[in-house]
Write an enzyme that holds these catalytic residues in place. Sequence first.
Site, mmCIF file in Angstrom:
data_model
loop_
_atom_site.group_PDB
_atom_site.id
_atom_site.type_symbol
_atom_site.label_atom_id
_atom_site.label_comp_id
_atom_site.label_asym_id
_atom_site.label_seq_id
_atom_site.Cartn_x
_atom_site.Cartn_y
_atom_site.Cartn_z
ATOM 1 N N CYS A 270 -8.549 -45.895 26.317
ATOM 2 C CA CYS A 270 -7.321 -46.637 26.663
ATOM 3 C C CYS A 270 -7.633 -47.827 27.579
ATOM 4 O O CYS A 270 -8.229 -48.791 27.131
ATOM 5 C CB CYS A 270 -6.296 -45.683 27.285
ATOM 6 S SG CYS A 270 -4.606 -46.331 27.215
ATOM 7 N N GLN A 274 -10.092 -51.455 27.195
ATOM 8 C CA GLN A 274 -9.744 -52.834 27.520
ATOM 9 C C GLN A 274 -10.654 -53.414 28.593
ATOM 10 O O GLN A 274 -11.056 -54.581 28.527
ATOM 11 C CB GLN A 274 -8.281 -52.891 27.964
ATOM 12 C CG GLN A 274 -7.311 -52.447 26.881
ATOM 13 C CD GLN A 274 -5.957 -52.046 27.435
ATOM 14 O OE1 GLN A 274 -5.735 -52.050 28.649
ATOM 15 N NE2 GLN A 274 -5.041 -51.678 26.546
ATOM 16 N N HIS A 354 -5.742 -41.795 22.568
ATOM 17 C CA HIS A 354 -6.057 -40.642 23.412
ATOM 18 C C HIS A 354 -6.547 -39.449 22.596
ATOM 19 O O HIS A 354 -5.752 -38.685 22.056
ATOM 20 C CB HIS A 354 -4.825 -40.247 24.228
ATOM 21 C CG HIS A 354 -4.539 -41.175 25.356
ATOM 22 N ND1 HIS A 354 -5.052 -40.989 26.625
ATOM 23 C CD2 HIS A 354 -3.825 -42.328 25.408
ATOM 24 C CE1 HIS A 354 -4.659 -41.979 27.403
ATOM 25 N NE2 HIS A 354 -3.910 -42.804 26.693
ATOM 26 N N GLU A 356 -7.657 -36.784 23.758
ATOM 27 C CA GLU A 356 -7.330 -35.548 24.481
ATOM 28 C C GLU A 356 -5.860 -35.190 24.391
ATOM 29 O O GLU A 356 -5.399 -34.288 25.093
ATOM 30 C CB GLU A 356 -7.722 -35.699 25.963
ATOM 31 C CG GLU A 356 -6.691 -36.340 26.858
ATOM 32 C CD GLU A 356 -6.339 -37.795 26.535
ATOM 33 O OE1 GLU A 356 -5.266 -38.253 26.966
ATOM 34 O OE2 GLU A 356 -7.129 -38.470 25.869
#
Length: 380
Positions: A270, A274, A354, A356
């Site tokens: 995430c 970036q 994500h 997870e």
Amino acid sequence: MTAILALEDGRCFEGTAFGATGTTTGEICFNTSMSGYQEVITDPSYRGQIVSMTYPQIGNYGINADDAESAGPHIRAFVIEELCEVPSNWRSSQPLSEYLAEHKILGIEGIDTRALTKHLRSRGAMRACVTTELDCEAAIAAAKASPSMEGMDYVKEVSTPESYLWEEESREWMLPNAMTGEVGNYRDLPPVRHRIVAFDFGLKYNILRRLRQAGFEVEVVSSTTTASEVLAKNPDGVFLSNGPGDPSALGYIHEELKQLIGKKPIFGICLGNQLLAHAFGGNTFKLKFGHRGGNQPVKDLRSGKISITSQNHGFAVDPDSLPDDVEVTHVNLNDGTVEGMRHKTLPVFSVQYHPEAAPGPNDASYFFEEFAELIESTKQ
């Protein structure tokens, strides 16, 4: 008590307050997940934001301490269509309204969240105000006067002030077995294979759990930790976490990551994705309304495989800004934006979504094992 949701473009919604009372502002966004409101509320990546859930009834299964993604809530306010005031779940310890009141978070129900979502999809993300004190005109003015998400560093507000070794419960919980009468089972953790350092830019607890389940011993460090401090620990790898705010505003982190690239295997999720783009010399840009929910289709350009993913971000990597030695590996099938990248020669990779996800699809959970394999190959 009546509450108002006002947008900076002048649109107002009237609803009923729950949780705390008062006035708050922030960028408003919507999440399309059908469950997981507690994880959303406690996700540090939502720092500074007002979150609207598109699923119509929220609060059905209450709140419990085991499912939090951090030590407490980070949202500015919570916008829903209908509040379930009497949760029904054996794991629930308190209702949602009580939890928000305890943490002084404003909630507003009775909002046509479908209309709100369509408005934000067509007009784009914007600042908003939720209030039990102001009229519509004053609330609109408050929204307009609030700071923009662009250029904002919220990482400094959510990162851990001190390093620590993750030693909390990380065993994977299994469903109760009706045949044996067991109320719950845990899968034993594997032995530690690798020691890593994880930068906390707004780190979710379930990322730490999944790393431990994959055989990692994890030392969590602050976002202001320098590259030399990390290298002095001599970890087997470095993990870059999720987090809030504008990645382009974090120049002090970009500079440290530049010094780590090529020194240790690196995996980012995430915001970590970036930040790596900036460290590579690339750029990021703000999406019109972001990707938030558990139903985003992503294509792996290497294998052609499609995964349904859980996402939460308002910014994306500009693929044209990346250097030639960095390849885009994953793209979003809704809008074509970058969802993953990898250095062509160095042990560095990242994903925008994500793996997870909890709750959420498990299609992308293999990335933790991929990180372990990358470290193994680098050692060899």
